[in-house]
Design a protein around this motif. Structure first.
Motif, mmCIF file in Angstrom:
data_model
loop_
_atom_site.group_PDB
_atom_site.id
_atom_site.type_symbol
_atom_site.label_atom_id
_atom_site.label_comp_id
_atom_site.label_asym_id
_atom_site.label_seq_id
_atom_site.Cartn_x
_atom_site.Cartn_y
_atom_site.Cartn_z
ATOM 1 N N VAL A 210 37.437 5.318 53.785
ATOM 2 C CA VAL A 210 36.609 4.133 54.003
ATOM 3 C C VAL A 210 36.802 3.689 55.443
ATOM 4 O O VAL A 210 37.945 3.553 55.913
ATOM 5 N N LEU A 211 35.705 3.477 56.151
ATOM 6 C CA LEU A 211 35.760 3.120 57.564
ATOM 7 C C LEU A 211 35.073 1.789 57.818
ATOM 8 O O LEU A 211 34.023 1.499 57.236
ATOM 9 N N LYS A 212 35.665 1.012 58.686
ATOM 10 C CA LYS A 212 35.045 -0.230 59.165
ATOM 11 C C LYS A 212 34.504 0.048 60.562
ATOM 12 O O LYS A 212 35.235 0.509 61.438
ATOM 13 N N ILE A 213 33.207 -0.202 60.763
ATOM 14 C CA ILE A 213 32.605 0.078 62.063
ATOM 15 C C ILE A 213 32.259 -1.221 62.786
ATOM 16 O O ILE A 213 32.104 -2.274 62.162
ATOM 17 N N ASP A 214 32.127 -1.133 64.093
ATOM 18 C CA ASP A 214 31.908 -2.340 64.891
ATOM 19 C C ASP A 214 30.457 -2.797 64.908
ATOM 20 O O ASP A 214 30.165 -3.974 65.126
ATOM 21 N N ASP A 215 29.521 -1.869 64.662
ATOM 22 C CA ASP A 215 28.109 -2.228 64.732
ATOM 23 C C ASP A 215 27.323 -1.434 63.689
ATOM 24 O O ASP A 215 27.188 -0.215 63.796
#
Length: 386
Positions: A210-215
């Motif tokens: 699971v990844l959190k992206i900035d945009d």
């Protein structure tokens, strides 16, 4: 309008039975729509700033643990991982609920929707066997913080002779988002990885990242970069939005949407047949009344509106009754046909609106033909047929 009511309830038994049939049909429609919403509620709860990475071939194939660090590309703020556990709750093996082995420190912060008391979260981090339960799941299991929970391995067999995995409930999460699933269990990935009875070659694997992206606008760009990074590896990846990932879980149950819509169409067709039959019978029984109204000078337009209004009112009252029963039973009394399967079960406002429109549509379609025939019939023709 008074004449409409008087005519409608002239034959009380026939009218009430028709209303009852329409109410049951609309009630069944609400149940089907609520079941469909329950399956897709988790999809709508997805966050656009989260991506999920899985094996390119299928979700059932794991990825090497080393991919956790390698998946870091420009635009990715943080990464975590998890595994589907698939354990069985011993007291009731039919009690299904989702269980995930995760990295607590990195995974939980990715989901701000989960509200966990800080002191309880610290207790989970310190306890190797500690787990987190959703509030609804804790209520159904009748567990509180500090209780023991035992699951029997279904996919991962423990080193215990009885294949038992023992956990201690250290935290219970809630959420201020009504469609966020509160029937999930989370526990330490390390506990699973170290306690699993399997060769070392089969360990140190993760089910998904699971990844959190900035945009969120860079979703496609970041996904392409991650998959390209692993394109030459033996285990290639497929990166997708969290919403697409949740849809994969729903799709595992087959084309439920098509099946439920099919049954919904059958229900609507049944309503139409019932209403059309009733309205046609009423029109035939009142031919003499039509002739009398025409003889007294009532216009065809008035007769048309009279018959159509009766049909609309009949369907509307019946449909409203069905909607009221569904709302009272599900939203007020909290009825759930399968609590262990439907984590969220609630009649939505859109379902109520569609139910009202469906009732009016039924009244319109079933009443338009009798209304036209009655309005076009001449006074002499109507009186001769008496």
């Amino acid at each position: 309008m008074r004449l409409v009511f008087l005519n409608l309830f002239r034959n009380k038994i026939s009218t009430l039975l028709t209303m009852f049939g329409i109410a049951i049909a609309i009630f069944l429609f609400c149940i089907l729509e609520t079941v469909l919403w329950s399956f897709t509620a988790g999809v709508e709860a997805a966050d656009v700033s989260r991506l999920v990475v899985r094996h390119k071939e299928s979700l059932v194939f794991p990825l090497p643990y080393s991919y956790v660090n390698k998946a870091k590309v420009d635009g990715v703020l943080s990464i975590s991982y998890g595994n589907w556990f698939g354990g069985v709750f011993e007291p009731d093996d039919k009690f299904f609920f989702a269980q995930f082995a995760i990295d607590m420190e990195s995974y939980v912060p990715l989901y701000p929707e989960m509200k966990i008391p800080p002191e309880d979260f610290q207790s989970v981090l310190k306890d190797r066997r500690g787990c987190i339960l959703g509030q609804r799941l804790a209520d159904r299991l009748k567990k509180k913080v500090g209780d023991t929970l035992v699951l029997k391995g279904g996919i991962y067999f423990s080193q215990d002779d009885g294949n038992n995995w023992e956990f201690t409930v250290r935290a219970i999460y809630t959420s201020d988002r009504p469609n966020f699933d509160q029937t999930i269990m989370f526990f330490h990935w390390n506990y699973l990885n170290e306690g699993w009875r399997a060769p070392e070659s089969q360990k140190n694997l993760v089910g998904y990242l699971v990844l959190k992206i900035d945009d969120p606008a860079k979703t496609a760009e970041i996904s392409k970069a991650i998959d390209k990074k692993f394109s030459t590896e033996s285990e290639r990846t497929l990166t997708m939005t969290e919403k697409a990932f949740n849809l994969e879980f729903v799709s595992m149950m087959g084309n439920l949407s098509l099946l439920i819509r099919f049954f919904g169409t059958v229900v609507v067709f049944t309503i139409l047949l019932l209403s059309i039959n009733t309205n046609m019978m009423n029109a035939r029984e009142r031919i003499g009344e039509i002739g009398l109204l025409k003889a007294l000078g009532f216009s065809p337009r008035y007769i048309f509106k009279l018959y159509l209004s009766e049909s609309l009112l009949l369907s509307f009252i019946g449909g409203l009754g069905g909607l009221a029963i569904a709302f009272l039973l599900i939203n007020i009394m909290g009825w759930n046909p399968k609590p262990t399967f439907f984590s969220l079960f609630s009649v939505q406002p859109t379902t109520l609106v569609i139910g009202v429109l469906l009732s009016l549509f039924t009244g319109l379609i079933s009443g338009i033909t009798p209304a036209i025939v009655s309005s076009r019939m001449s006074a002499s023709e109507a009186l001769r047929s008496v």
